[in-house]
Design an enzyme around this catalytic site. Structure first.
Site, PDB file in Angstrom:
ATOM      1  N   ASP A 122     -12.686  -9.848  -0.194  1.00 60.14           N
ATOM      2  CA  ASP A 122     -13.909 -10.020   0.598  1.00 60.14           C
ATOM      3  C   ASP A 122     -14.940  -9.052   0.038  1.00 60.14           C
ATOM      4  O   ASP A 122     -14.589  -8.122  -0.698  1.00 60.14           O
ATOM      5  CB  ASP A 122     -13.693  -9.857   2.119  1.00 60.14           C
ATOM      6  CG  ASP A 122     -12.896  -8.637   2.531  1.00 60.14           C
ATOM      7  OD1 ASP A 122     -12.828  -7.672   1.750  1.00 60.14           O
ATOM      8  OD2 ASP A 122     -12.359  -8.637   3.665  1.00 60.14           O
ATOM      9  N   HIS A 169     -10.626  -5.831  -1.919  1.00 61.38           N
ATOM     10  CA  HIS A 169     -11.629  -5.630  -0.872  1.00 61.38           C
ATOM     11  C   HIS A 169     -12.799  -4.892  -1.521  1.00 61.38           C
ATOM     12  O   HIS A 169     -12.633  -3.767  -1.995  1.00 61.38           O
ATOM     13  CB  HIS A 169     -11.067  -4.767   0.271  1.00 61.38           C
ATOM     14  CG  HIS A 169     -10.009  -5.471   1.067  1.00 61.38           C
ATOM     15  ND1 HIS A 169     -10.296  -6.516   1.924  1.00 61.38           N
ATOM     16  CD2 HIS A 169      -8.671  -5.295   1.128  1.00 61.38           C
ATOM     17  CE1 HIS A 169      -9.173  -6.941   2.478  1.00 61.38           C
ATOM     18  NE2 HIS A 169      -8.173  -6.220   2.013  1.00 61.38           N
ATOM     19  N   GLU A 173       0.798  -1.231   0.000  1.00 61.52           N
ATOM     20  CA  GLU A 173       0.000   0.000   0.000  1.00 61.52           C
ATOM     21  C   GLU A 173       0.833   1.284   0.000  1.00 61.52           C
ATOM     22  O   GLU A 173       0.635   2.169   0.827  1.00 61.52           O
ATOM     23  CB  GLU A 173      -0.958  -0.025   1.195  1.00 61.52           C
ATOM     24  CG  GLU A 173      -1.862  -1.235   1.164  1.00 61.52           C
ATOM     25  CD  GLU A 173      -2.735  -1.412   2.404  1.00 61.52           C
ATOM     26  OE1 GLU A 173      -2.819  -0.486   3.222  1.00 61.52           O
ATOM     27  OE2 GLU A 173      -3.345  -2.490   2.532  1.00 61.52           O
ATOM     28  N   GLU A 202      -6.607 -10.496  -1.195  1.00 65.75           N
ATOM     29  CA  GLU A 202      -7.351 -10.259   0.059  1.00 65.75           C
ATOM     30  C   GLU A 202      -8.847 -10.107  -0.189  1.00 65.75           C
ATOM     31  O   GLU A 202      -9.511  -9.293   0.459  1.00 65.75           O
ATOM     32  CB  GLU A 202      -6.816  -8.989   0.749  1.00 65.75           C
ATOM     33  CG  GLU A 202      -5.332  -9.004   1.005  1.00 65.75           C
ATOM     34  CD  GLU A 202      -4.813  -7.815   1.806  1.00 65.75           C
ATOM     35  OE1 GLU A 202      -5.626  -7.048   2.359  1.00 65.75           O
ATOM     36  OE2 GLU A 202      -3.584  -7.661   1.872  1.00 65.75           O
ATOM     37  N   ASN A 214       1.931  -5.128  -3.229  1.00 68.34           N
ATOM     38  CA  ASN A 214       0.527  -5.438  -2.909  1.00 68.34           C
ATOM     39  C   ASN A 214      -0.235  -4.157  -2.571  1.00 68.34           C
ATOM     40  O   ASN A 214       0.237  -3.327  -1.799  1.00 68.34           O
ATOM     41  CB  ASN A 214       0.548  -6.364  -1.676  1.00 68.34           C
ATOM     42  CG  ASN A 214      -0.808  -6.926  -1.298  1.00 68.34           C
ATOM     43  OD1 ASN A 214      -1.495  -7.535  -2.119  1.00 68.34           O
ATOM     44  ND2 ASN A 214      -1.202  -6.746  -0.038  1.00 68.34           N
TER      45      ASN A 214
HETATM   46  O1  G3I Z   1      -4.109  -8.261  19.267  1.00 69.05           O
HETATM   47  C1  G3I Z   1      -4.488  -6.977  19.782  1.00 69.05           C
HETATM   48  C2  G3I Z   1      -5.215  -7.098  21.067  1.00 69.05           C
HETATM   49  O2  G3I Z   1      -4.354  -7.665  22.036  1.00 69.05           O
HETATM   50  C3  G3I Z   1      -5.709  -5.711  21.517  1.00 69.05           C
HETATM   51  O3  G3I Z   1      -6.465  -5.826  22.669  1.00 69.05           O
HETATM   52  C4  G3I Z   1      -6.541  -5.077  20.410  1.00 69.05           C
HETATM   53  C5  G3I Z   1      -6.992  -3.655  20.785  1.00 69.05           C
HETATM   54  O4  G3I Z   1      -7.012  -2.810  19.661  1.00 69.05           O
HETATM   55  O5  G3I Z   1      -5.781  -5.009  19.238  1.00 69.05           O
HETATM   56  C6  G3I Z   1      -5.362  -6.284  18.772  1.00 69.05           C
HETATM   57  O6  G3I Z   1      -4.619  -6.090  17.599  1.00 69.05           O
HETATM   58  C7  G3I Z   1      -5.338  -5.735  16.433  1.00 69.05           C
HETATM   59  C8  G3I Z   1      -5.020  -6.757  15.350  1.00 69.05           C
HETATM   60  O7  G3I Z   1      -5.654  -6.369  14.172  1.00 69.05           O
HETATM   61  C9  G3I Z   1      -5.479  -8.164  15.728  1.00 69.05           C
HETATM   62  O8  G3I Z   1      -6.867  -8.200  15.837  1.00 69.05           O
HETATM   63  C10 G3I Z   1      -4.900  -4.342  15.995  1.00 69.05           C
HETATM   64  O9  G3I Z   1      -5.308  -3.369  16.934  1.00 69.05           O
HETATM   65  C11 G3I Z   1      -5.500  -4.023  14.647  1.00 69.05           C
HETATM   66  O10 G3I Z   1      -4.932  -2.806  14.170  1.00 69.05           O
HETATM   67  C12 G3I Z   1      -5.179  -5.132  13.673  1.00 69.05           C
HETATM   68  O11 G3I Z   1      -5.838  -4.843  12.458  1.00 69.05           O
HETATM   69  C13 G3I Z   1      -5.378  -5.538  11.326  1.00 69.05           C
HETATM   70  C14 G3I Z   1      -4.976  -4.495  10.256  1.00 69.05           C
HETATM   71  O12 G3I Z   1      -4.666  -5.147   9.051  1.00 69.05           O
HETATM   72  C15 G3I Z   1      -3.744  -3.699  10.682  1.00 69.05           C
HETATM   73  O13 G3I Z   1      -2.599  -4.492  10.764  1.00 69.05           O
HETATM   74  C16 G3I Z   1      -6.502  -6.423  10.810  1.00 69.05           C
HETATM   75  O14 G3I Z   1      -6.713  -7.483  11.739  1.00 69.05           O
HETATM   76  C17 G3I Z   1      -6.126  -7.017   9.462  1.00 69.05           C
HETATM   77  O15 G3I Z   1      -7.222  -7.708   8.924  1.00 69.05           O
HETATM   78  C18 G3I Z   1      -5.733  -5.890   8.517  1.00 69.05           C
HETATM   79  O16 G3I Z   1      -5.311  -6.473   7.298  1.00 69.05           O
HETATM   80  C19 G3I Z   1      -5.021  -5.567   6.244  1.00 69.05           C
HETATM   81  C20 G3I Z   1      -3.847  -6.115   5.451  1.00 69.05           C
HETATM   82  O17 G3I Z   1      -2.744  -6.330   6.309  1.00 69.05           O
HETATM   83  C21 G3I Z   1      -3.458  -5.176   4.305  1.00 69.05           C
HETATM   84  N1  G3I Z   1      -4.605  -4.881   3.466  1.00 69.05           N
HETATM   85  C22 G3I Z   1      -5.803  -4.420   4.153  1.00 69.05           C
HETATM   86  C23 G3I Z   1      -6.207  -5.410   5.263  1.00 69.05           C
HETATM   87  C24 G3I Z   1      -7.480  -4.986   5.951  1.00 69.05           C
HETATM   88  O18 G3I Z   1      -7.285  -3.748   6.607  1.00 69.05           O
END
Ligand code: G3I
Length: 375
Positions: free
Chosen positions: A267, A236, A152, A265, A200
Site C-alpha cells: 500500500d 508498505h 517480522e 502487503e 514475511n
Molecule cells: O476486532 C477488534 C474489535 O472488536 C475491537 O473493538 C477493536 C479495539 O481495538 O480491535 C479490533 O481488533 C483490531 C483488528 O486489527 C481488527 O480491526 C486490533 O485491535 C488491531 O490490533 C488489529 O490490527 C491489525 C494488525 O495487523 C495487528 O494484527 C490490522 O488490522 C492489520 O491490518 C495488521 O496487518 C499487519 C500484518 O498482519 C503484518 N504486516 C503489517 C500489517 C499492517 O500492520
C-alpha cells in the site's frame, strides 16, 4: 534508509497513459496473462457487501485474511481453536476460483493475552508453538496454498527481534539465531508437505541490513535442506518521497537461491490535508509508485504474486494506524472507483506482456524448477 531513494528518480519514467484496451481488462485478467497471481488482504465480515465482493472476485485471484488466521483469531484460548472466520475466507475463495495465502503462523506481536502473559517455560512454549502451527496448517491442508510461517522476526539492523519465540524466553533455542524459525518451518512442512512456506517481513523490500539478514538466513536454510519456498516482501510505502530502491536486485538475489518472492502487503499511504482527501497530483504520484513496483515484480519470473493490503480506501488499516494523518493508500477509492494507481498496475502488467511475451512460460518454468529442486 539506505534502500530507499527519492521519488524524483522515478519521475523520469514517463507517466502512465490509459491504454484504450486496459479499461475493459480486469487486474485479474492482466495478471493471469503474464502468469502472475494478484491478491489482496480481505475482511470476511465484508463478503456480504455486494460492492466489496464483486470488486474482489473480478479483480483478484488470491485472498489473504487480514486478521482471521492470526493466533488471536485461531487460538483465542489455550488449546481451543476457532477456525470459523478463517473458514469463511477459504469458502469464499473456493466459490470464486481464488487461491488463499495463509497469514500468519508465528509472530512476536499481537498474540492473545493468555500466551503473552502466560509465563510459560521454554519447554511449554515449544509444545504450544508446535501444536498451534500444526493444528492450523492441518486444518487448512490442501486449501491454503502458501503460508507466512514466520512474520517480522528481524529488526531494521538485521538482528533477530527479542520475542517470546526467540529468547523471551524462547522455545529452548535462545541465542541460536534463526534455529527457531527453521523449527517453525519444519513443523509446518510436516503438517502440509505441499503448502509453500514463506518468511514475511516489512522494510526488507530493497537491499538493506534487514534484507541482507533474511538473505543469509534463506541461503543457510537452503544449504541445510530446511523447508523454505519463498520470501514475502510486504512493501508498505509510508512516505511517497521515499520508496524502496533496488527491489529488482533484491528479488533477483533471493530467486537465485531457489525461492520465490511475493509482494505480500503493498500500500502507499498518502499524507492527507485537513479535509482528509488526497490531491490529484498525490494520486498521480502514487500511481507511479504502484506501477514501478508492479512492473519490477511482473517482469521477474521469480516474483510469483503481487498482493496488496486491502483494495478499497474505505477499509484500509492506514488511517487508524496514523490517527487520520495518512490514508488513500489503496488502488480503489472508498466508493470502489478505480484510482490512477489501479490503472497504473493494470497497464504495468499489460506492458510487461508486450515487452516480455514469454514471461508467463518463464514464470511457470521458474516455479517448476524451484519445486523440482525441493529442499
Ligand atoms: O476486532 C477488534 C474489535 O472488536 C475491537 O473493538 C477493536 C479495539 O481495538 O480491535 C479490533 O481488533 C483490531 C483488528 O486489527 C481488527 O480491526 C486490533 O485491535 C488491531 O490490533 C488489529 O490490527 C491489525 C494488525 O495487523 C495487528 O494484527 C490490522 O488490522 C492489520 O491490518 C495488521 O496487518 C499487519 C500484518 O498482519 C503484518 N504486516 C503489517 C500489517 C499492517 O500492520
Amino acid at each position: 534508509m539506505k534502500d530507499r531513494k527519492p521519488l524524483a528518480l522515478f519521475l523520469v519514467i514517463p507517466m502512465f497513459v490509459a491504454a484504450s484496451t486496459s479499461a475493459a481488462q480486469s487486474l485479474r485478467q492482466a495478471a493471469q496473462d503474464i502468469g502472475l497471481m494478484v491478491g489482496t488482504a480481505v475482511k470476511p465480515a465484508l463478503f456480504s457487501n455486494p460492492d466489496y465482493a464483486r470488486t474482489l472476485v473480478r479483480q483478484f485471484n488470491i485472498v489473504e485474511a487480514e486478521n482471521e488466521m492470526k493466533w488471536t483469531a485461531t487460538e483465542p484460548t489455550r488449546g481451543v481453536f476457532d477456525f470459523r472466520a478463517g473458514d469463511r475466507v477459504v469458502q469464499f475463495a473456493e466459490a470464486h476460483d481464488v487461491k488463499v495465502r495463509g497469514h500468519n503462523l508465528l509472530w512476536g506481536k499481537y498474540n492473545p493475552a493468555w500466551l503473552e502473559k502466560g509465563r510459560f517455560t521454554p519447554d511449554q512454549l515449544r509444545r504450544i508453538m508446535k501444536n498451534h502451527i500444526q493444528m492450523v496448517v492441518r486444518h487448512y491442508r490442501g486449501r491454503v496454498f502458501a503460508w507466512d510461517v514466520v512474520n517480522e522476526a528481524f529488526d531494521s539492523e538485521g538482528h533477530l527481534r527479542h520475542t517470546l519465540w526467540y529468547d523471551e524466553p524462547g522455545i529452548g533455542l535462545a541465542g541460536k539465531g534463526t534455529a527457531y524459525i527453521a523449527q517453525a518451518l519444519r513443523w509446518a512442512h510436516e503438517a502440509d508437505p505441499h503448502a509453500l512456506l514463506f518468511y514475511n517481513d516489512f522494510a526488507a523490500d530493497g537491499i538493506n541490513a534487514k534484507s541482507d539478514a533474511i538473505y543469509e538466513m534463506v541461503k543457510d536454510f537452503k544449504e541445510q535442506g530446511f523447508p523454505i519456498n519463498g520470501v514475502g516482501l510486504q512493501m508498505h510505502v509510508f512516505d511517497p518521497e521515499d520508496v524502496p530502491s533496488n527491489l529488482g536486485g533484491n528479488i533477483g538475489r533471493f530467486t537465485r537461491l531457489g525461492v520465490e518472492v511475493q509482494i505480500t502487503e503493498m500500500d502507499v499511504a498518502l499524507p492527507l490535508a485537513g479535509h482528509g482527501q488526497a490531491s490529484d497530483s498525490q494520486l498521480a504520484w502514487q500511481a507511479i509508485i504502484y506501477r514501478n513496483i508492479a512492473k519490477t515484480c511482473a517482469e521477474n519470473p521469480g516474483c510469483t504474486a503481487f498482493q496488496m493490503w486491502g483494495f478499497t480506501d474505505r477499509y484500509s488499516w492506514i488511517p487508524a494506524h496514523t490517527k487520520g494523518k495518512r490514508g488513500a493508500a489503496l488502488i480503489f477509492d472508498a466508493d470502489y472507483g478505480p484510482k490512477p494507481a489501479y490503472q497504473a498496475v493494470v497497464e504495468a502488467f499489460q506492458r510487461v506482456l508486450k515487452s516480455h511475451p514469454q514471461i508467463k512460460e518463464e514464470r511457470l518454468r521458474f516455479e517448476r524448477r524451484v519445486a523440482a529442486i525441493g529442499y
